[in-house]
Write a protein that holds these residues in place. Structure first.
Motif, PDB file in Angstrom:
ATOM      1  N   TYR A 165      37.789  43.430  25.740  1.00  0.00           N
ATOM      2  CA  TYR A 165      38.202  43.171  27.142  1.00  0.00           C
ATOM      3  C   TYR A 165      37.783  44.552  28.373  1.00  0.00           C
ATOM      4  O   TYR A 165      38.080  44.596  29.330  1.00  0.00           O
ATOM      5  CB  TYR A 165      39.758  43.291  27.292  1.00  0.00           C
ATOM      6  N   GLU A 166      37.180  45.430  27.688  1.00  0.00           N
ATOM      7  CA  GLU A 166      36.975  46.665  28.496  1.00  0.00           C
ATOM      8  C   GLU A 166      36.050  46.419  29.605  1.00  0.00           C
ATOM      9  O   GLU A 166      36.281  46.832  30.732  1.00  0.00           O
ATOM     10  CB  GLU A 166      36.168  47.851  27.521  1.00  0.00           C
ATOM     11  N   ALA A 167      35.126  45.575  29.435  1.00  0.00           N
ATOM     12  CA  ALA A 167      34.030  45.272  30.376  1.00  0.00           C
ATOM     13  C   ALA A 167      34.828  44.540  31.441  1.00  0.00           C
ATOM     14  O   ALA A 167      34.764  44.827  32.917  1.00  0.00           O
ATOM     15  CB  ALA A 167      33.064  44.241  29.952  1.00  0.00           C
ATOM     16  N   LEU A 168      35.861  43.595  31.296  1.00  0.00           N
ATOM     17  CA  LEU A 168      36.405  42.625  32.133  1.00  0.00           C
ATOM     18  C   LEU A 168      37.373  43.707  32.910  1.00  0.00           C
ATOM     19  O   LEU A 168      37.659  43.456  34.116  1.00  0.00           O
ATOM     20  CB  LEU A 168      37.174  41.581  31.627  1.00  0.00           C
ATOM     21  N   ALA A 169      38.137  44.468  32.165  1.00  0.00           N
ATOM     22  CA  ALA A 169      38.873  45.441  32.661  1.00  0.00           C
ATOM     23  C   ALA A 169      38.268  46.377  33.873  1.00  0.00           C
ATOM     24  O   ALA A 169      38.843  46.644  34.954  1.00  0.00           O
ATOM     25  CB  ALA A 169      39.700  46.366  31.622  1.00  0.00           C
ATOM     26  N   GLU A 170      37.117  46.937  33.337  1.00  0.00           N
ATOM     27  CA  GLU A 170      36.483  47.594  34.378  1.00  0.00           C
ATOM     28  C   GLU A 170      35.920  46.920  35.691  1.00  0.00           C
ATOM     29  O   GLU A 170      35.833  47.484  36.757  1.00  0.00           O
ATOM     30  CB  GLU A 170      35.064  48.277  33.801  1.00  0.00           C
ATOM     31  N   GLU A 171      35.622  45.766  35.419  1.00  0.00           N
ATOM     32  CA  GLU A 171      35.238  45.012  36.616  1.00  0.00           C
ATOM     33  C   GLU A 171      36.428  44.561  37.533  1.00  0.00           C
ATOM     34  O   GLU A 171      36.179  44.774  38.818  1.00  0.00           O
ATOM     35  CB  GLU A 171      34.779  43.372  35.932  1.00  0.00           C
ATOM     36  N   SER A 222      45.351  39.067  21.464  1.00  0.00           N
ATOM     37  CA  SER A 222      44.471  38.838  22.421  1.00  0.00           C
ATOM     38  C   SER A 222      45.001  38.059  23.727  1.00  0.00           C
ATOM     39  O   SER A 222      44.737  38.285  24.875  1.00  0.00           O
ATOM     40  CB  SER A 222      43.473  38.037  21.887  1.00  0.00           C
ATOM     41  N   ASN A 223      45.977  37.196  23.242  1.00  0.00           N
ATOM     42  CA  ASN A 223      46.655  36.338  24.454  1.00  0.00           C
ATOM     43  C   ASN A 223      47.306  37.024  25.339  1.00  0.00           C
ATOM     44  O   ASN A 223      47.176  37.219  26.484  1.00  0.00           O
ATOM     45  CB  ASN A 223      47.558  35.212  23.964  1.00  0.00           C
ATOM     46  N   LEU A 224      48.023  38.289  24.837  1.00  0.00           N
ATOM     47  CA  LEU A 224      48.718  39.193  25.779  1.00  0.00           C
ATOM     48  C   LEU A 224      48.017  39.973  26.645  1.00  0.00           C
ATOM     49  O   LEU A 224      48.228  40.357  27.658  1.00  0.00           O
ATOM     50  CB  LEU A 224      49.601  39.992  24.760  1.00  0.00           C
ATOM     51  N   ARG A 244      44.458  39.695  33.586  1.00  0.00           N
ATOM     52  CA  ARG A 244      44.380  38.600  34.585  1.00  0.00           C
ATOM     53  C   ARG A 244      45.399  39.103  35.600  1.00  0.00           C
ATOM     54  O   ARG A 244      45.159  38.856  36.926  1.00  0.00           O
ATOM     55  CB  ARG A 244      44.385  37.160  34.292  1.00  0.00           C
ATOM     56  N   HIS A 245      46.534  39.503  35.459  1.00  0.00           N
ATOM     57  CA  HIS A 245      47.642  39.646  36.439  1.00  0.00           C
ATOM     58  C   HIS A 245      47.852  40.963  36.733  1.00  0.00           C
ATOM     59  O   HIS A 245      48.776  41.273  37.631  1.00  0.00           O
ATOM     60  CB  HIS A 245      48.957  39.031  35.667  1.00  0.00           C
ATOM     61  N   THR A 246      47.310  41.904  36.541  1.00  0.00           N
ATOM     62  CA  THR A 246      47.220  43.354  36.811  1.00  0.00           C
ATOM     63  C   THR A 246      46.410  43.629  37.957  1.00  0.00           C
ATOM     64  O   THR A 246      45.172  43.467  38.040  1.00  0.00           O
ATOM     65  CB  THR A 246      46.766  44.411  35.375  1.00  0.00           C
TER      66      THR A 246
END
Length: 461
Positions: free
Chosen positions: A327-333, A358-360, A366-368
């Motif tokens: 999830y690092e790439a999505l988080a950086e985006e 993974s669900n958590l 998504r919500h941060t």
């Protein structure tokens, strides 16, 4: 044809009747035996008294003249005793005196011990006693004295007692059966109410409840359990109804998109590139449908206990690190930072636990909001491993927290803004953790939402 079994009310009524009849029968037999023993004692005493009287009279007969006078005196004495019969014989068997001798014909002659005897004559009952006496003359004469006593009145009394006893037992048994039936019917009234309530139940009428105020103590647990069952059924039917509606809603969107894009594509001739774009768009919808169906099948397996038994040793820190890299790439985006601290080891299915975590994490990303930090903390107590995922964002209303793990549920004004998920992720997480003997909780306050997983440590039940 199978015979209809007796109702519980009838069985209890018959039981009451049998118990009453048995008790009365035992008491009646005991009373009859006591009365019979009392009569036997009275008759024996009377025979003994008459025999003592005759013995006293014979002892005064010192001459033949005195003996003849004794015999005349016996006529006078016995004339007022209708129930007595007397026979006096000498040692040769010659009858010297007889009073109502016909009543003594059936008497069983005893030996010198002169036991008490019983016999019947013309439908009447007698008891008798035989004794050897000595007439004190100059030359003593040996006499045999036999006394008979009519006890028919006692036998008639005992017969009346038996008749009245059986009549009383019969009446008491019938009354006990009726009273037992009424008592059992009133006592089992809550069962009939349960039956009537169950007969009225349907998917549209689950609001029926039994009153616990008038239920007897023995039925209170049943009534309470029945009401609890109705509460659970009503809640389950409501969830099923909501689930069906949510399934229809969730499937309608991708199916509608597929239908619309296909109709538009077929409305006029298009280039190969345009058709490829339509197929690519349809592929995304098909993938969404496939994920949704796979998730629903997974949840169906958990409902029926078909998940595999956990057996692997899982290092939670390693699984969390692997997911953070994913999830690092999505988080950086999105401009979100990911942090991990702590470690613990549990026993379970590695892939299922990774899916739950993974669900958590996906939910948290998504919500941060941009610039937020998602913290994953792992620690252990004496026998449990705790893994928490915390992220900043809008506070979820307290009344929505218990429903977050329901299928297709989205908290109003929060998750409804994000369309990536189908609303099954948290339900899957809860099912996975429950299958591993753990539990998942959520809290949200002051803009921080935290999901906490609790699992048994390796080697702990």
């Amino acid at each position: 044809m199978r015979q209809q079994p007796l109702s519980l009310t009838t069985r209890l009524a018959l039981l009451f009747a049998m118990l009453t009849a048995s008790l009365l029968l035992v008491l009646g037999l005991l009373m009859e035996r006591l009365i019979g023993a009392h009569f036997d004692q009275i008759d024996s005493q009377e025979l003994s008294a008459k025999m003592a009287m005759i013995d006293n009279l014979l002892g005064q007969a010192h001459s033949s003249v005195a003996f003849d006078a004794l015999l005349r005196q016996l006529d006078t004495i016995l004339v007022s005793h209708d129930s007595l019969a007397l026979s006096i014989r000498d040692e040769e068997g010659e009858v010297l005196y007889a009073y109502r001798p016909e009543q003594l014909v059936a008497a069983k002659q005893g030996n010198e011990a002169a036991p008490q005897t019983h016999w019947q004559h013309e439908g009447r009952s007698f008891i008798g006693r035989e004794a050897a006496k000595t007439l004190p003359l100059a030359e003593p004469i040996l006499l045999e004295v036999l006394i008979g006593l009519d006890i028919s009145h006692h036998a008639h009394f005992l017969s009346d007692i038996r008749r009245h006893l059986w009549t009383g037992i019969t009446m008491a048994t019938l009354i006990a059966a009726q009273l037992g039936w009424l008592a059992a019917r009133n006592g089992l009234a809550p069962l009939r109410r349960v039956t009537r309530t169950a007969g009225r139940l349907s998917a549209d009428h689950l609001g029926e409840r039994l009153s616990e105020r008038d239920a007897p103590a023995e039925m209170l647990a049943l009534v309470s359990a029945f009401n609890g069952m109705l509460d659970r059924l009503e809640a389950d039917f409501q969830r099923l109804s909501d689930f069906s509606a949510d399934i229809a809603h969730e499937l309608r969107t991708p199916v509608s998109n597929l239908l619309t894009e296909t109709q538009v594509a077929l409305s006029r001739p298009r280039s190969a590139e345009a058709y490829r774009e339509v197929l690519h768009s349809n592929l995304e919808e098909f993938e969404r449908l496939a994920r949704m169906i796979a998730d629903m099948l997974f949840l169906a397996k958990t409902d029926h206990g078909l998940l595999p038994n956990p057996f692997e040793t899982v290092v939670l820190e390693q699984e969390a690190e692997a997911l953070l890299e994913f999830y690092e790439a999505l988080a950086e985006e999105k401009g979100v930072n990911l942090q991990l601290t702590g470690n613990a080891t549990v026993t379970g299915d590695r892939l299922m636990l990774r899916r739950a975590l993974s669900n958590l994490i996906s939910n948290a990303v998504r919500h941060t909001p941009t610039g937020g930090i998602i913290e994953i903390r792992i620690n252990s107590t004496q026998d449990r491993a705790q893994l928490s995922v915390s992220n900043p964002g809008e506070t979820i209303p307290t009344d929505q927290l218990p429903r977050l793990f329901e299928r297709f549920h989205r908290a109003d004004n929060i998750r409804s803004h994000h369309g990536e998920g189908a609303g099954l992720g948290l339900a899957i997480t809860r099912s996975v953790i429950k299958a591993h003997g753990g539990q998942v909780t959520v809290s949200s306050q002051d803009g921080i939402t935290t999901f906490c997983l609790s699992l048994p440590l390796t080697g702990r039940p």
